[in-house]
Design a protein around this motif. Structure first.
Motif, PDB file in Angstrom:
ATOM      1  N   PRO A  20      33.390   2.494  50.090  1.00  0.00           N
ATOM      2  CA  PRO A  20      34.652   2.258  49.679  1.00  0.00           C
ATOM      3  C   PRO A  20      35.365   3.529  48.933  1.00  0.00           C
ATOM      4  O   PRO A  20      34.482   4.064  48.384  1.00  0.00           O
ATOM      5  CB  PRO A  20      34.966   1.094  48.852  1.00  0.00           C
ATOM      6  N   SER A  21      36.431   3.936  49.336  1.00  0.00           N
ATOM      7  CA  SER A  21      37.237   4.883  48.821  1.00  0.00           C
ATOM      8  C   SER A  21      36.937   5.187  47.211  1.00  0.00           C
ATOM      9  O   SER A  21      37.060   6.269  46.739  1.00  0.00           O
ATOM     10  CB  SER A  21      38.442   5.310  49.345  1.00  0.00           C
ATOM     11  N   TRP A  22      37.129   4.191  46.520  1.00  0.00           N
ATOM     12  CA  TRP A  22      37.246   4.203  45.258  1.00  0.00           C
ATOM     13  C   TRP A  22      35.968   4.662  44.435  1.00  0.00           C
ATOM     14  O   TRP A  22      35.771   4.987  43.387  1.00  0.00           O
ATOM     15  CB  TRP A  22      37.569   2.745  44.626  1.00  0.00           C
ATOM     16  N   LEU A  23      34.692   4.780  45.341  1.00  0.00           N
ATOM     17  CA  LEU A  23      33.534   4.991  44.939  1.00  0.00           C
ATOM     18  C   LEU A  23      33.485   6.458  45.093  1.00  0.00           C
ATOM     19  O   LEU A  23      32.478   7.302  44.652  1.00  0.00           O
ATOM     20  CB  LEU A  23      32.314   4.294  45.558  1.00  0.00           C
ATOM     21  N   ASP A  24      34.286   7.243  45.829  1.00  0.00           N
ATOM     22  CA  ASP A  24      34.263   8.826  46.038  1.00  0.00           C
ATOM     23  C   ASP A  24      33.927   9.434  45.040  1.00  0.00           C
ATOM     24  O   ASP A  24      33.130  10.533  45.070  1.00  0.00           O
ATOM     25  CB  ASP A  24      35.218   9.051  46.965  1.00  0.00           C
ATOM     26  N   PRO A  25      34.736   9.414  43.817  1.00  0.00           N
ATOM     27  CA  PRO A  25      34.647  10.197  42.691  1.00  0.00           C
ATOM     28  C   PRO A  25      33.554   9.908  42.237  1.00  0.00           C
ATOM     29  O   PRO A  25      32.815  10.921  41.390  1.00  0.00           O
ATOM     30  CB  PRO A  25      35.736   9.744  41.925  1.00  0.00           C
ATOM     31  N   VAL A  26      32.585   8.732  42.142  1.00  0.00           N
ATOM     32  CA  VAL A  26      31.184   8.412  41.479  1.00  0.00           C
ATOM     33  C   VAL A  26      30.186   9.148  42.478  1.00  0.00           C
ATOM     34  O   VAL A  26      29.138  10.137  42.119  1.00  0.00           O
ATOM     35  CB  VAL A  26      30.982   7.270  41.536  1.00  0.00           C
ATOM     36  N   ALA A  27      30.493   9.094  43.720  1.00  0.00           N
ATOM     37  CA  ALA A  27      29.374  10.017  44.640  1.00  0.00           C
ATOM     38  C   ALA A  27      29.691  11.540  44.410  1.00  0.00           C
ATOM     39  O   ALA A  27      28.620  12.350  44.527  1.00  0.00           O
ATOM     40  CB  ALA A  27      29.987   9.616  45.999  1.00  0.00           C
ATOM     41  N   ARG A  28      30.815  12.045  44.279  1.00  0.00           N
ATOM     42  CA  ARG A  28      30.836  13.485  44.166  1.00  0.00           C
ATOM     43  C   ARG A  28      30.360  14.001  42.777  1.00  0.00           C
ATOM     44  O   ARG A  28      29.699  14.800  42.265  1.00  0.00           O
ATOM     45  CB  ARG A  28      32.580  13.757  43.917  1.00  0.00           C
ATOM     46  N   ALA A  29      30.466  13.047  41.602  1.00  0.00           N
ATOM     47  CA  ALA A  29      30.025  13.545  40.573  1.00  0.00           C
ATOM     48  C   ALA A  29      28.467  13.235  40.467  1.00  0.00           C
ATOM     49  O   ALA A  29      27.850  14.043  39.661  1.00  0.00           O
ATOM     50  CB  ALA A  29      30.493  12.278  39.427  1.00  0.00           C
ATOM     51  N   ALA A  30      27.982  12.582  41.258  1.00  0.00           N
ATOM     52  CA  ALA A  30      26.263  12.420  41.430  1.00  0.00           C
ATOM     53  C   ALA A  30      25.882  13.656  41.927  1.00  0.00           C
ATOM     54  O   ALA A  30      24.777  14.461  41.741  1.00  0.00           O
ATOM     55  CB  ALA A  30      26.037  11.184  42.286  1.00  0.00           C
ATOM     56  N   GLU A  31      26.847  14.302  42.924  1.00  0.00           N
ATOM     57  CA  GLU A  31      26.281  15.721  43.523  1.00  0.00           C
ATOM     58  C   GLU A  31      26.431  16.863  42.614  1.00  0.00           C
ATOM     59  O   GLU A  31      25.767  17.984  42.759  1.00  0.00           O
ATOM     60  CB  GLU A  31      27.014  15.866  44.802  1.00  0.00           C
ATOM     61  N   THR A  32      27.464  16.745  41.642  1.00  0.00           N
ATOM     62  CA  THR A  32      27.640  18.044  40.844  1.00  0.00           C
ATOM     63  C   THR A  32      27.195  18.079  39.424  1.00  0.00           C
ATOM     64  O   THR A  32      27.026  19.060  38.909  1.00  0.00           O
ATOM     65  CB  THR A  32      29.051  18.325  40.954  1.00  0.00           C
ATOM     66  N   VAL A  33      27.046  16.909  38.812  1.00  0.00           N
ATOM     67  CA  VAL A  33      26.778  16.616  37.444  1.00  0.00           C
ATOM     68  C   VAL A  33      25.516  17.492  37.017  1.00  0.00           C
ATOM     69  O   VAL A  33      24.472  17.087  37.818  1.00  0.00           O
ATOM     70  CB  VAL A  33      26.990  15.153  36.843  1.00  0.00           C
ATOM     71  N   ARG A  34      25.577  18.144  35.927  1.00  0.00           N
ATOM     72  CA  ARG A  34      24.204  18.662  35.527  1.00  0.00           C
ATOM     73  C   ARG A  34      23.570  17.811  34.260  1.00  0.00           C
ATOM     74  O   ARG A  34      24.257  16.962  33.495  1.00  0.00           O
ATOM     75  CB  ARG A  34      24.470  19.917  35.029  1.00  0.00           C
ATOM     76  N   LEU A  57      24.584  -0.484  39.745  1.00  0.00           N
ATOM     77  CA  LEU A  57      24.954  -1.091  40.815  1.00  0.00           C
ATOM     78  C   LEU A  57      26.743  -1.563  40.695  1.00  0.00           C
ATOM     79  O   LEU A  57      26.871  -2.269  40.044  1.00  0.00           O
ATOM     80  CB  LEU A  57      24.239  -2.337  41.021  1.00  0.00           C
ATOM     81  N   PHE A  58      27.286  -0.966  41.633  1.00  0.00           N
ATOM     82  CA  PHE A  58      28.819  -1.192  41.637  1.00  0.00           C
ATOM     83  C   PHE A  58      29.066  -2.309  42.824  1.00  0.00           C
ATOM     84  O   PHE A  58      28.549  -2.209  43.942  1.00  0.00           O
ATOM     85  CB  PHE A  58      29.572   0.018  42.008  1.00  0.00           C
ATOM     86  N   GLY A  59      29.812  -3.112  42.663  1.00  0.00           N
ATOM     87  CA  GLY A  59      30.452  -4.292  43.286  1.00  0.00           C
ATOM     88  C   GLY A  59      31.831  -4.294  43.489  1.00  0.00           C
ATOM     89  O   GLY A  59      32.577  -3.593  42.619  1.00  0.00           O
ATOM     90  N   ASP A  60      32.310  -5.074  44.266  1.00  0.00           N
ATOM     91  CA  ASP A  60      33.653  -5.263  44.391  1.00  0.00           C
ATOM     92  C   ASP A  60      33.891  -6.919  43.909  1.00  0.00           C
ATOM     93  O   ASP A  60      33.747  -7.776  44.992  1.00  0.00           O
ATOM     94  CB  ASP A  60      34.329  -5.030  45.827  1.00  0.00           C
ATOM     95  N   GLY A  61      34.481  -6.969  42.821  1.00  0.00           N
ATOM     96  CA  GLY A  61      34.437  -8.544  42.289  1.00  0.00           C
ATOM     97  C   GLY A  61      36.068  -9.037  42.493  1.00  0.00           C
ATOM     98  O   GLY A  61      36.914  -8.296  42.746  1.00  0.00           O
ATOM     99  N   GLU A  62      36.112 -10.051  41.879  1.00  0.00           N
ATOM    100  CA  GLU A  62      37.662 -10.819  41.723  1.00  0.00           C
ATOM    101  C   GLU A  62      38.523  -9.729  41.088  1.00  0.00           C
ATOM    102  O   GLU A  62      39.788  -9.926  41.438  1.00  0.00           O
ATOM    103  CB  GLU A  62      37.282 -11.939  41.200  1.00  0.00           C
ATOM    104  N   ARG A  63      38.156  -9.058  40.139  1.00  0.00           N
ATOM    105  CA  ARG A  63      39.050  -8.199  39.378  1.00  0.00           C
ATOM    106  C   ARG A  63      38.904  -6.509  39.756  1.00  0.00           C
ATOM    107  O   ARG A  63      39.203  -5.845  39.004  1.00  0.00           O
ATOM    108  CB  ARG A  63      39.147  -8.209  37.798  1.00  0.00           C
ATOM    109  N   GLY A  64      38.204  -6.283  40.972  1.00  0.00           N
ATOM    110  CA  GLY A  64      38.189  -5.096  41.550  1.00  0.00           C
ATOM    111  C   GLY A  64      36.734  -4.549  41.231  1.00  0.00           C
ATOM    112  O   GLY A  64      35.869  -5.304  41.024  1.00  0.00           O
ATOM    113  N   PRO A  65      36.646  -3.275  41.073  1.00  0.00           N
ATOM    114  CA  PRO A  65      35.225  -2.790  41.045  1.00  0.00           C
ATOM    115  C   PRO A  65      34.520  -3.291  39.819  1.00  0.00           C
ATOM    116  O   PRO A  65      35.031  -3.592  38.648  1.00  0.00           O
ATOM    117  CB  PRO A  65      35.369  -1.412  40.937  1.00  0.00           C
ATOM    118  N   GLU A  66      33.257  -3.473  39.617  1.00  0.00           N
ATOM    119  CA  GLU A  66      32.599  -4.001  38.676  1.00  0.00           C
ATOM    120  C   GLU A  66      31.153  -3.309  38.702  1.00  0.00           C
ATOM    121  O   GLU A  66      30.421  -2.853  39.560  1.00  0.00           O
ATOM    122  CB  GLU A  66      32.470  -5.644  38.784  1.00  0.00           C
TER     123      GLU A  66
END
Length: 231
Positions: A20-34, A57-66
């Motif tokens: 999901p697009s909301w996870l894009d910044p997390v995926a980018r952070a994983a590639e660049t963080v030291r 583990l990120f999921g999509d819950g009743e109130r959004g990302p969790e």
């Protein structure tokens, strides 16, 4: 996309395809963080420490990302009663601790501790290895997307007190944030969510993920929450 394989559980895949697009910044952070941007506690240079892994583990819950968390049983010798990510030490059958071993260990431990069905989890990133001095664990944080949610709960009450999810909106809310003060004098970020005080290693990783994903909101860093002396 990186694909690895081994004897236990078949192939293990790291893939960002279809996230999901909301996870894009997390995926980018994983590639660049030291490593030093995540913690000042880094694995010993001499290679000592017990190799382990946790599943973030990120999921999509009743109130959004969790996020999926668990609370360790109060009877445990190490980190008793403390909220944490599912995870634990690598077993020999998990494979190479410097290769795909942490991926398998994270999924295996999550299944053993929460009943999670690992086939519904898409692993999409790995953060740098970190160190927990009090227990001597060298921890690989493995990032996952709960593509196909499955029922979770306490599997062994001797190890786990409860299993729960926390909306990211609650983790970022300023009212739920504080700084803990350990009896040793060490201070660190904390989250007061789901009737729990999330602190220590788990809170530190969540804090840095929120920051580098651009999800962090301004909060009162002078708000102090003392830890119980037994912690």
């Amino acid at each position: 996309m990186t694909r690895t394989s081994g004897a236990r559980g078949g192939p293990v895949t790291l893939s960002q395809e279809g996230l999901p697009s909301w996870l894009d910044p997390v995926a980018r952070a994983a590639e660049t963080v030291r490593p030093g941007q995540l913690s000042r506690f880094l694995p010993p240079e001499n290679g000592t420490g017990r190799q382990s892994a946790v599943l973030i583990l990120f999921g999509d819950g009743e109130r959004g990302p969790e996020l999926l968390l668990m609370e360790r049983a109060s009877s445990l010798r190490s980190h008793a009663g403390q909220p944490s990510f599912p995870g634990g030490a690598l077993d020999p059958e998990d494979g190479d601790p410097h290769g795909d071993g942490p991926l398998r260990a994270a999924l295996r431990e999550a299944e053993e501790e929460t009943g999670l069905d690992p086939s519904g989890v898409q692993l999409f990133g790995v953060l740098p290895k970190l160190y927990i001095p009090v227990s001597g664990f060298v921890v690989t944080p493995v990032l996952g997307w709960w593509r196909v949610p499955s029922p979770v709960g306490v599997v062994d009450p001797n190890e786990t007190a409860r299993v729960f999810t926390v909306p990211v909106a609650d983790l970022t809310h300023p009212d739920n944030r504080a700084t803990t003060v350990h009896p040793s004098g060490h201070q660190g970020p904390a989250f007061l969510v789901e009737s729990a005080l999330v602190w220590g290693f788990t809170a530190g990783v969540i804090d840095r993920l929120l920051h580098f994903a651009g999800w962090e909101r301004p909060w009162d860093r002078d708000r102090r929450v003392p830890l119980d002396w037994r912690s």
